[in-house]
Write an enzyme that holds these catalytic residues in place. Structure first.
Site, PDB file in Angstrom:
ATOM      1  N   PRO A   1       0.835  -1.214   0.000  1.00 29.47           N
ATOM      2  CA  PRO A   1       0.000   0.000   0.000  1.00 29.47           C
ATOM      3  C   PRO A   1       0.865   1.257   0.000  1.00 29.47           C
ATOM      4  CG  PRO A   1      -0.821  -1.598   1.576  1.00 29.47           C
ATOM      5  CD  PRO A   1       0.501  -2.112   1.113  1.00 29.47           C
ATOM      6  N   GLU A   2       0.584   2.171  -0.911  1.00 33.31           N
ATOM      7  CA  GLU A   2       1.335   3.416  -1.001  1.00 33.31           C
ATOM      8  C   GLU A   2       0.530   4.535  -0.338  1.00 33.31           C
ATOM      9  OE1 GLU A   2       4.312   3.458  -1.808  1.00 33.31           O
ATOM     10  OE2 GLU A   2       4.634   1.652  -2.998  1.00 33.31           O
TER      11      GLU A   2
ATOM     12  N   HIS B   1      -5.380 -14.346   9.411  1.00 30.75           N
ATOM     13  CA  HIS B   1      -4.357 -13.300   9.434  1.00 30.75           C
ATOM     14  C   HIS B   1      -4.844 -12.003  10.075  1.00 30.75           C
ATOM     15  CE1 HIS B   1      -1.839 -15.910   7.054  1.00 30.75           C
ATOM     16  NE2 HIS B   1      -2.756 -15.986   6.116  1.00 30.75           N
TER      17      HIS B   1
ATOM     18  N   ARG C   1       1.391 -11.233   5.554  1.00 35.53           N
ATOM     19  CA  ARG C   1       2.852 -11.374   5.575  1.00 35.53           C
ATOM     20  C   ARG C   1       3.487 -10.897   6.884  1.00 35.53           C
ATOM     21  NH1 ARG C   1       4.437  -9.224  -0.523  1.00 35.53           N
ATOM     22  NH2 ARG C   1       2.787 -10.345  -1.628  1.00 35.53           N
TER      23      ARG C   1
ATOM     24  N   ARG D   1      23.389  15.245  -6.378  1.00 36.44           N
ATOM     25  CA  ARG D   1      22.926  13.858  -6.252  1.00 36.44           C
ATOM     26  C   ARG D   1      23.024  13.156  -7.594  1.00 36.44           C
ATOM     27  NH1 ARG D   1      19.867  13.834  -1.330  1.00 36.44           N
ATOM     28  NH2 ARG D   1      19.663  11.584  -1.577  1.00 36.44           N
TER      29      ARG D   1
END
Length: 270
Positions: free
Chosen positions: A2-3, A90, A109, A151
């Site tokens: 999930p972002e 879960h 997970r 960078r």
């Protein structure tokens, strides 16, 4: 994983059931998540949740006694269920409200986290060094240009760095660079301020649209009601390797950067 849009969608989804509600009980069925669930999270019981905030990918349930810090990890989700509904395999942690509604962490997970702090949560070691929120005024072209100087990493890896800006994950980095016409292979330190201006604008647009549409449909992500997000159908680059570019009809390419797949148009993005 999930972002930011998915996490923000989750925050909005649980807020009506938690904000200004009292926690009757916290049930921890599996304490071995990414980090052990602290036993003192029981201090949340009997407390009114005064704020339901997000910082980066962390959801903060704030009470006068302390703050529960929740991270969804790779496959986690928060779901609203009625008190008394039997947990599935879960379902690891429940926040049971005195209204009879339960916020349930489902995480196959177990890479997610449920932590507890009695200090300012924004000063927690996992949060204090995060970059600005991408939809805030603090995230702008001047800032991005300045922190990018010198960078040599690719522009895509640069904007995915949570210490630079939070929440621009792989999907949204690919989409924002596509919409900005910037090659993901450019060195961050060589991108001009004018191009950073366009990139900042597109990051804000892409993320805001994803949030408005409920997050991106991923294999492991569902909203609190159990419904997937809908942004995936509008993706221009991510996951479209070998397909025609929506702009120029060239073929979308796929490369690997920082162990992540990158999708882009070699003609539109230079």
């Amino acid at each position: 994983m999930p972002e930011l849009p998915e996490v923000e969608t989750t925050r909005k989804g649980i807020k009506p059931y938690t904000h200004q509600q009292t926690v009757a009980k916290v049930v921890v069925r599996q304490p071995k998540l990414r980090w052990p669930v602290p036993t003192n999270i029981a201090q949340m019981e009997g407390q009114l949740i005064e704020s339901v905030r997000r910082r980066g990918k962390y959801i903060l349930l704030e009470t006068s006694a302390g703050t529960a810090i929740i991270h969804l990890g790779m496959s986690g989700s928060l779901r609203i269920v009625d008190d008394g509904i039997a947990p599935e395999k879960h379902d690891h942690v429940d926040f049971i409200m005195d209204t009879g509604k339960t916020v349930r962490l489902h995480d196959p997970r177990r890479f997610g986290a449920v932590l507890w702090t009695q200090q300012n949560p924004l000063k927690h070691k996992l949060i204090r060094s995060l970059g600005p929120e991408p939809l805030s005024d603090d995230f702008n072209a001047d800032y991005l240009y300045e922190v990018s100087r010198g960078r040599s990493m690719s522009i895509k890896q640069f904007i995915m760095n949570g210490h630079v800006v939070v929440g621009v994950g792989n999907i949204y980095a690919c989409e924002s660079l596509f919409m900005s016409g910037i090659s993901p292979k450019w060195q961050a330190g060589k991108v001009s301020k004018a191009r950073y201006q366009k990139l900042v604008e597109q990051i804000k647009i892409v993320l805001a649209k994803a949030i408005a549409q409920g997050g991106t449909t991923l294999k492991d992500f569902v909203q609190v009601e159990g419904k997937p997000g809908y942004f995936k159908q509008e993706l221009n680059a991510y996951g479209r390797a070998g397909e025609r570019c929506n702009n120029c009809e060239s073929t979308i390419k796929q490369i690997t950067q920082g162990q992540r797949s990158t999708f882009y148009c070699g003609k539109c993005q230079r």
